[in-house]
Design an enzyme around this catalytic site. Structure first.
Site, PDB file in Angstrom:
ATOM      1  N   GLY A   1       0.826  -1.213   0.000  1.00  0.00           N
ATOM      2  CA  GLY A   1       0.000   0.000   0.000  1.00  0.00           C
ATOM      3  C   GLY A   1       0.854   1.254   0.000  1.00  0.00           C
ATOM      4  O   GLY A   1       1.998   1.238   0.440  1.00  0.00           O
TER       5      GLY A   1
ATOM      6  N   THR B   1       5.648   1.024   5.807  1.00  0.00           N
ATOM      7  CA  THR B   1       4.232   0.775   6.076  1.00  0.00           C
ATOM      8  C   THR B   1       3.740   1.802   7.085  1.00  0.00           C
ATOM      9  O   THR B   1       4.385   2.040   8.094  1.00  0.00           O
ATOM     10  CB  THR B   1       3.935  -0.647   6.587  1.00  0.00           C
TER      11      THR B   1
ATOM     12  N   ASP C   1       1.375   1.430   8.964  1.00  0.00           N
ATOM     13  CA  ASP C   1       0.869   0.727  10.148  1.00  0.00           C
ATOM     14  C   ASP C   1       1.914   0.534  11.243  1.00  0.00           C
ATOM     15  O   ASP C   1       1.574   0.242  12.378  1.00  0.00           O
ATOM     16  CB  ASP C   1       0.312  -0.634   9.751  1.00  0.00           C
TER      17      ASP C   1
ATOM     18  N   MET D   1      -6.856   4.336  10.451  1.00  0.00           N
ATOM     19  CA  MET D   1      -6.390   3.079   9.881  1.00  0.00           C
ATOM     20  C   MET D   1      -5.568   2.261  10.881  1.00  0.00           C
ATOM     21  O   MET D   1      -5.013   2.804  11.829  1.00  0.00           O
ATOM     22  CB  MET D   1      -5.551   3.341   8.631  1.00  0.00           C
TER      23      MET D   1
ATOM     24  N   ARG E   1      -5.460  -2.133  11.033  1.00  0.00           N
ATOM     25  CA  ARG E   1      -6.349  -3.282  11.180  1.00  0.00           C
ATOM     26  C   ARG E   1      -6.046  -4.046  12.474  1.00  0.00           C
ATOM     27  O   ARG E   1      -6.931  -4.323  13.266  1.00  0.00           O
ATOM     28  CB  ARG E   1      -6.123  -4.178   9.969  1.00  0.00           C
TER      29      ARG E   1
ATOM     30  N   GLU F   1      -9.854   1.309  13.134  1.00  0.00           N
ATOM     31  CA  GLU F   1     -10.801   0.577  12.285  1.00  0.00           C
ATOM     32  C   GLU F   1     -10.899  -0.890  12.697  1.00  0.00           C
ATOM     33  O   GLU F   1     -11.876  -1.559  12.367  1.00  0.00           O
ATOM     34  CB  GLU F   1     -10.358   0.651  10.822  1.00  0.00           C
TER      35      GLU F   1
ATOM     36  N   LEU G   1      -6.268   9.640   2.940  1.00  0.00           N
ATOM     37  CA  LEU G   1      -5.435  10.834   3.049  1.00  0.00           C
ATOM     38  C   LEU G   1      -4.373  10.672   4.134  1.00  0.00           C
ATOM     39  O   LEU G   1      -3.323  11.287   4.068  1.00  0.00           O
ATOM     40  CB  LEU G   1      -6.292  12.077   3.290  1.00  0.00           C
TER      41      LEU G   1
END
Lengths: 412, 412
Positions: free
Chosen positions: A12, A143, A145, A189, A191, A246, A298
């Site tokens: 991503g 990443t 994340d 964001m 997961r 999320e 964004l």
């Protein structure tokens, strides 16, 4: 004869992955060991399809192109979600790639990406070792994340964290204007890892307690506790901002979200709607004015508010990857080792790339308050250095200028 | 003895409404006519409740406070949604306000806001005239929607337009990375006026056609045409970005957001927005990868990417309001008259405030293509000057610094 280099990007988008690409290009230009640097378009699939861009030419055209590249969000070379089969499953795929490498006189291959990309890097590296190839294989992490192991943090995270904390300050100003209680739920964001949601804590300052409540996916989410938390906070703050991942789940592991879950290539659940679900819950159980905001993509592509620290680190991780392979190393991912938080100091090292894929780094549970509705000061100490510094973006006609990507958009 | 001034803010937040407040403060400080400037907290309700902040003190504390005020999004003084009753309905409310004005030795009252605020301004002005009061009443326009009449455009619109076009460029970079067709639907504010959605056209450049499709609420939205438009565009661009107003309606006037419902974790029927509705439609009818993004309140509060032109105009509209009242004028709203587009030149004038409320300015239908899926070059010429120039925001510890608002957050 000097060898060439191939570089590709995968996974991503982030605001920093092109900075790592710029780092690889700079590394090759500065290196005695290598000649040209080619970019494979759309990740490892670009190698299979022999779709290459001569990136050395990019540096010859204009030095500023590489500067624009450093600050441009998303992937200049495009991405893919293709994961290499195992060597046992399909050795032909490996033979094909290494034939192309030999054909192009390649001395090193660099893959910039996240967990799945490091899986590919590890497999290519294992194959090179198996056949006794001298081609060096290296990964460069990215990443938003921040969930890769064996590195203090990942490029892309700092810029996303800066965007999130800045947006939360602006959202806070927006929510305080009415003399009425209100609840604003901001879905962020992440997961499985709550790092990005945790970064929202940086928005607090001497006049602003928002986000007053923070919920991460590392601990179970309890609906009754949530409603009580919000009710209590409304009494204190009147205008309550809730930062929520999320990926929040109840004690049985069920996602708190709207809609049905579908699967992507790698079997991840596609999520949306934790914020919306909580919005409806607050409306029903508390009845105050409530709104939910999904920060959406964004947070990973707002290049105009990137972290200078993040982009600099991303660039160095690319440069060092080239230097390490030039010294003969292979099968590694460049990684950041934090030496000190105040002042912030770090080294760039190598991590064994075979130890990275299929593992994930979560926010330590001891960095989450016992009530599961906030984070501790450890989070602030950890993230604060990573959002420091601003990027000087060129604006033309009032809009940010990024590097042209006609090879991705088809417009020439 | 010199008279004092009261100023208040009302309606929804923008990135420029505090710049108008700074303009009023500067105007009073520079004026020979006035002494102190008081800010009413939470709009006209702050007058009723005698909740005032001495804004002159703000300028004495530190000049930089007013500079920070200019670039801070949302309302420093807070807002309200209270609309004055008519004089016939409740003359006591008017008596009460003018008593407080007299008590505080007020020579002029300024209301910074949109349509409803201009209604209040017009009513207060009519009452002043009715009783022969010498107190001057003036409005200063703001609204991101750009739907006020008798002004070329409204403060707040330019900054929102800049945020939208910049975000669309960044979203475009994010969508082009995969070698797969995709549709990204971006839902933009503006229930009745399509100005903000139209501003997305500015994101297009020599390498980027996104947003390829633009749908405004001024013309009927046809679902079949939309699906055909998207199918056609996928063939041309592969990665299609659609900019759509939250207020799109079918030919019978029904909002497109109604009708699509999903169930969340708690079993609520959730009504989705226009973007989500179109996302489901594309998934069902075309079956490509699709995502919807709601830009949400950040389009009105992202102070870090405000338009310099917008903030400068907002400030001038506040300053001129003070100068006009000092010259004896009342019952007006300051307005922008565009004299030239290239080069961009304008005058600040006065518009009759009684002619503004309950009217709305839409995008002219001739600025929308006959296919109803794009805008003409007139839109670009009109909006382009309004997004020019960047604002130099101070960052501390990696985050934008805005003026403290302890009187709104309750933290001291």
């Amino acid at each position: 004869m000097k060898k060439n280099v191939i570089v590709a990007q995968s996974g991503g988008p982030t605001a920093a992955i092109n900075a790592s690409l710029a780092g690889v290009i700079n590394g090759v230009v500065d290196s005695e060991a290598y000649d040209k640097v080619f970019g494979a378009v759309h990740g490892i699939q670009g190698v299979f399809k022999r779709q290459f861009i001569n990136l050395t030419q990019l540096t010859e055209e204009s030095y500023s192109s590489v500067e624009f590249l450093q600050t441009t969000p998303a992937m200049y070379l495009g991405s893919c979600r293709y994961k290499m089969p195992s060597i046992e499953e399909n050795i032909e795929a490996y033979k094909q790639i290494f034939n192309i490498f030999e054909e192009m006189n390649v001395g090193a291959f660099f893959y910039i990406g996240g967990n799945d990309s490091m899986d590919t890097t590890a497999k290519l590296s294992a194959y090179a070792k198996m056949i006794g190839s001298d081609i060096k294989i290296a990964g460069v992490p990215k990443t938003i994340d921040n969930d890769l192991v064996l590195t203090d943090h990942t490029p892309g995270f700092g810029s996303a964290a800066k965007y999130i904390a800045s947006s939360l300050i602006e959202i806070a100003h927006d929510t305080y204007i009415y003399d009425l209680p209100s609840v604003t739920i901001v879905e962020i964001m992440g997961r499985d890892a709550g790092w990005l949601t945790a970064a929202s804590v940086l928005a607090r300052n001497k006049y602003n307690r928002a986000p007053q409540l923070i919920y991460l996916p590392e601990v179970p989410f309890d609906v009754d506790n949530f409603i009580n938390d919000v009710k209590t906070e409304i009494e204190v703050s009147k205008n309550v901002v809730v930062a929520v991942s999320e990926g929040i789940r109840d004690k049985d592991g069920n996602y708190i979200c709207a809609g049905t879950a579908t699967n992507d290539t790698f079997g991840h659940a596609q999520l949306s709607g934790a914020g919306k679900a909580l919005e409806y819950l607050v409306k029903e159980k508390i009845g105050v004015k409530v709104r939910s905001i999904e920060l959406n993509i964004l947070q990973r592509c707002a290049g105009h508010i990137s972290s200078r620290t993040d982009l600099d680190e991303a660039t160095k991780l690319g440069e060092f990857a080239v230097q390490f392979t030039a010294k003969g190393f292979s099968g590694f991912m460049t990684s950041i080792k934090r030496k000190s938080t105040v002042p912030y100091l770090y080294d760039i090292e190598m991590a064994d790339v075979s130890q990275i894929a299929n593992k994930a780094k979560s926010v330590p549970v001891e960095w989450i308050t016992p009530e599961h509705n906030d984070v501790t000061r450890d989070v602030i100490s950890y993230i604060k250095p990573l959002i420091q510094g601003e990027v000087s973006i060129t604006y033309r006609d009032g809009l940010p200028v990024y590097i042209d990507i006609p090879h991705l958009t088809g417009m020439n």
